[in-house]
Design an enzyme around this catalytic site. Structure first.
Site, mmCIF file in Angstrom:
data_model
loop_
_atom_site.group_PDB
_atom_site.id
_atom_site.type_symbol
_atom_site.label_atom_id
_atom_site.label_comp_id
_atom_site.label_asym_id
_atom_site.label_seq_id
_atom_site.Cartn_x
_atom_site.Cartn_y
_atom_site.Cartn_z
ATOM 1 N N TYR A 51 51.572 -0.791 46.274
ATOM 2 C CA TYR A 51 50.677 -1.774 45.654
ATOM 3 C C TYR A 51 50.667 -1.673 44.125
ATOM 4 C CZ TYR A 51 48.888 -3.299 50.158
ATOM 5 O OH TYR A 51 48.773 -3.852 51.413
ATOM 6 N N ASN A 114 41.814 -7.078 56.000
ATOM 7 C CA ASN A 114 42.241 -8.378 56.514
ATOM 8 C C ASN A 114 43.389 -8.280 57.514
ATOM 9 O OD1 ASN A 114 44.263 -7.754 54.741
ATOM 10 N ND2 ASN A 114 44.033 -9.569 53.437
ATOM 11 N N HIS A 117 49.486 -7.714 56.430
ATOM 12 C CA HIS A 117 50.146 -8.072 55.163
ATOM 13 C C HIS A 117 51.359 -8.943 55.456
ATOM 14 C CE1 HIS A 117 52.057 -7.528 51.218
ATOM 15 N NE2 HIS A 117 53.182 -7.345 51.884
ATOM 16 N N GLU A 128 60.093 -4.925 49.666
ATOM 17 C CA GLU A 128 59.182 -4.314 50.640
ATOM 18 C C GLU A 128 59.929 -3.851 51.891
ATOM 19 O OE1 GLU A 128 55.307 -6.928 49.138
ATOM 20 O OE2 GLU A 128 56.043 -7.193 51.189
HETATM 21 P P1 CMP Z 1 47.522 -8.406 50.828
HETATM 22 O O1 CMP Z 1 47.596 -9.804 50.327
HETATM 23 O O2 CMP Z 1 48.260 -8.026 52.031
HETATM 24 O O3 CMP Z 1 47.912 -7.427 49.628
HETATM 25 C C1 CMP Z 1 46.986 -7.157 48.598
HETATM 26 C C2 CMP Z 1 45.722 -6.687 49.256
HETATM 27 O O4 CMP Z 1 44.680 -6.359 48.383
HETATM 28 C C3 CMP Z 1 45.132 -7.838 50.077
HETATM 29 O O5 CMP Z 1 45.961 -8.095 51.160
HETATM 30 C C4 CMP Z 1 43.781 -7.279 50.406
HETATM 31 O O6 CMP Z 1 43.833 -6.295 51.449
HETATM 32 C C5 CMP Z 1 43.462 -6.585 49.085
HETATM 33 N N1 CMP Z 1 42.642 -7.439 48.221
HETATM 34 C C6 CMP Z 1 43.001 -8.582 47.607
HETATM 35 N N2 CMP Z 1 41.970 -9.081 46.882
HETATM 36 C C7 CMP Z 1 40.951 -8.216 47.044
HETATM 37 C C8 CMP Z 1 39.620 -8.162 46.569
HETATM 38 N N3 CMP Z 1 39.143 -9.120 45.753
HETATM 39 N N4 CMP Z 1 38.841 -7.136 46.936
HETATM 40 C C9 CMP Z 1 39.339 -6.161 47.743
HETATM 41 N N5 CMP Z 1 40.609 -6.152 48.248
HETATM 42 C C10 CMP Z 1 41.387 -7.169 47.902
#
Ligand code: CMP
Length: 139
Positions: A51, A114, A117, A128
């Site tokens: 990340y 969520n 990914h 990735e």
């Molecule tokens: P993903 O898009 O898979 O990769 C980046 C991740 O950061 C995203 O999923 C979420 O799990 C996390 N993420 C993105 N925005 C936020 C936020 N505003 N607050 C907390 N976690 C976040």
């Protein structure tokens, strides 16, 4: 030309809740072929590396802790137009804003937790996939 590969991770929240099988069923049912897959537990440094693009975001530290909090399932998925089609299948970052049949609406619980990914571009998909899998691990 659109690429045919994307990288997914079933995140620690969804693995811990026992959703791996149902999520894989939805992915393959939508026409994606799994060409590499492994279950693993990211260390903090490996999660930081994955990340790194988000390192200046306020949620970075919490995100890294979360992604290293338990096992994940990483997989390479193949299909025409894989990146865009997979992002449509999983829905937007916030599960509350996702359509009810999307993977994030069904299995995610918050913007961070969520469930899954999906790569956001062909270029990132390649990086990735290389992060998790060597050539002998791809089929
Ligand atoms: P993903 O898009 O898979 O990769 C980046 C991740 O950061 C995203 O999923 C979420 O799990 C996390 N993420 C993105 N925005 C936020 C936020 N505003 N607050 C907390 N976690 C976040």
């Amino acid at each position: 030309m659109q690429g045919n590969k994307t990288l997914t991770m079933i995140k620690p929240d969804a693995v811990q809740k026992g959703f791996t099988g149902k999520i894989l069923e939805q992915i393959t049912g939508a026409g994606f072929r799994i060409t590499a897959m492994k279950m693993l537990h990211l260390s903090i440094p490996r999660a930081e590396l994955f990340y790194a693009v988000h390192r200046d975001r306020p949620f970075y530290s919490e995100l890294v802790q979360f992604m290293a909090s338990g096992p994940i399932v990483a997989a390479i998925l193949e299909k025409n137009n894989a990146v865009a089609d997979f992002r449509a299948l999983i829905g937007p970052t916030d599960p509350a804003k996702a359509s009810s049949d999307s993977i994030r609406a069904r299995f995610g619980s918050s913007v961070q937790n969520n469930a899954i990914h999906g790569s956001d571009s062909d270029e990132n998909a390649k990086m990735e996939c290389d992060f998790f899998f060597n050539q002998l691990e791809r089929f």
